[in-house]
Each structure stands twice: as C-alpha cells, then as structure tokens.
Design a protein around this motif. Structure first.
Motif, short mmCIF file in Angstrom:
data_model
loop_
_atom_site.label_atom_id
_atom_site.label_comp_id
_atom_site.label_asym_id
_atom_site.label_seq_id
_atom_site.Cartn_x
_atom_site.Cartn_y
_atom_site.Cartn_z
N GLY A 17 0.81 -1.22 0.00
CA GLY A 17 0.00 0.00 0.00
C GLY A 17 0.83 1.25 0.00
O GLY A 17 0.28 2.35 0.02
N ARG A 18 2.14 1.11 -0.01
CA ARG A 18 3.00 2.28 -0.07
C ARG A 18 3.47 2.47 -1.51
O ARG A 18 3.47 1.56 -2.31
CB ARG A 18 4.20 2.12 0.87
CG ARG A 18 3.79 2.06 2.33
CD ARG A 18 5.00 1.84 3.19
NE ARG A 18 4.62 1.40 4.53
CZ ARG A 18 4.43 2.22 5.56
NH1 ARG A 18 4.57 3.50 5.42
NH2 ARG A 18 4.11 1.75 6.74
N TYR A 19 3.92 3.70 -1.76
CA TYR A 19 4.16 4.07 -3.15
C TYR A 19 5.38 3.38 -3.75
O TYR A 19 5.37 2.93 -4.89
CB TYR A 19 4.31 5.60 -3.24
CG TYR A 19 4.49 6.08 -4.65
CD1 TYR A 19 3.48 5.92 -5.60
CD2 TYR A 19 5.68 6.69 -5.04
CE1 TYR A 19 3.66 6.35 -6.90
CE2 TYR A 19 5.86 7.13 -6.34
CZ TYR A 19 4.84 6.95 -7.26
OH TYR A 19 5.03 7.38 -8.54
N ARG A 76 1.72 6.56 1.60
CA ARG A 76 0.54 5.78 1.23
C ARG A 76 -0.36 6.54 0.25
O ARG A 76 -1.34 6.01 -0.24
CB ARG A 76 -0.26 5.41 2.48
CG ARG A 76 0.44 4.42 3.37
CD ARG A 76 -0.42 4.05 4.55
NE ARG A 76 0.32 3.25 5.51
CZ ARG A 76 0.50 1.93 5.39
NH1 ARG A 76 -0.02 1.28 4.39
NH2 ARG A 76 1.19 1.27 6.30
#
Ligand code: ZN
Length: 130
Positions: free
Chosen positions: A11-13, A59
């Motif tokens: 869910g993180r970039y 996120r």
C-alpha cells in the motif's frame, strides 16, 4: 526478512524516477560538500534524501504518482537533449544539419565533399560540405 519488507511496503508508493533523481541529487551534493569542504551542504543534502524516503513510504499513491509525472514533464526534454547531443558526438560517420527553411534536423554521411541536401519535410535544397 523479505516477507516483512513486502508487508511493510504494501500500500506504499515505492520507488520511481523522481525518487531515483533525489537519490542521485543526494550523492552529488554529498560529494560536492566533501570536495569544497562546506559541511552545511551535507545538511542541505539531507532534504532530497528525506523527501526520497518520504515518497517511497508514502501511502498517498495518487499524489506521489502525480508528482512523478510533473518531474518527468521537465526531465524528459532534458534527457532527450542529452541523448541527442551525445548520440551525435558518438556518430563519427555522419554530420548533422538543420534545414534553413523549417529547421528539421538532417543527418548526412560524412566525407562526400560538397553535396546538395534536400529536406525530406519541406523539400528545400541547400548545399553543404560534408
Ligand atoms: Zn525543411
């Protein structure tokens, strides 16, 4: 370890071209600060690396993606200029001219003496020594 990292990054970039550029900027600034012996530059260098990590762990994927697009809009013409410029330097067998009429770039083989070049775009003819 890898599982932990994967879960952490979910869910993180993650990394993109802008983060990579910030990382390069960090190394360049660190190197320059060591060369000119100005330690404050080392502190300034922490800004791009901090921004780089912030972006990778963020996120807010949409916002980071939009930032990268803005970066690429500026970076791609620069990259294009460099690759054209150095591609031309590597090219020992051709000469590059611009059409005097429409400034279209033309590539002509070297060492043919005086030749008439005709522009493929606007069909203007001009004489050049190659
Ligand atoms: Zn032309």
């Amino acid at each position: 370890m890898m599982n932990w990292l994967r879960r952490f990054m979910m869910g993180r970039y993650g990394a993109d071209q802008l983060s990579f550029a910030l990382l390069i900027l960090y190394f360049v600034l660190t190197l320059v600060s060591q060369t000119i012996r100005w330690p404050y530059l080392m502190l300034i260098a922490l800004l791009p690396i901090a921004w780089c990590f912030f972006r990778m762990l963020s996120r807010n994927v949409q916002k980071r993606y939009a930032e990268n697009l803005v970066f690429l809009k500026f970076w791609n013409p620069v990259k294009g200029w460099f690759s054209r410029h150095f591609g031309r330097m590597r090219d020992k067998t051709h000469r590059y001219y611009r059409c005097p009429q429409c400034s279209q770039q033309l590539r002509v083989p070297k060492g043919r003496g005086k030749i008439e070049i005709s522009c493929p775009k606007c069909h203007t003819k001009f004489i050049k020594k190659t």
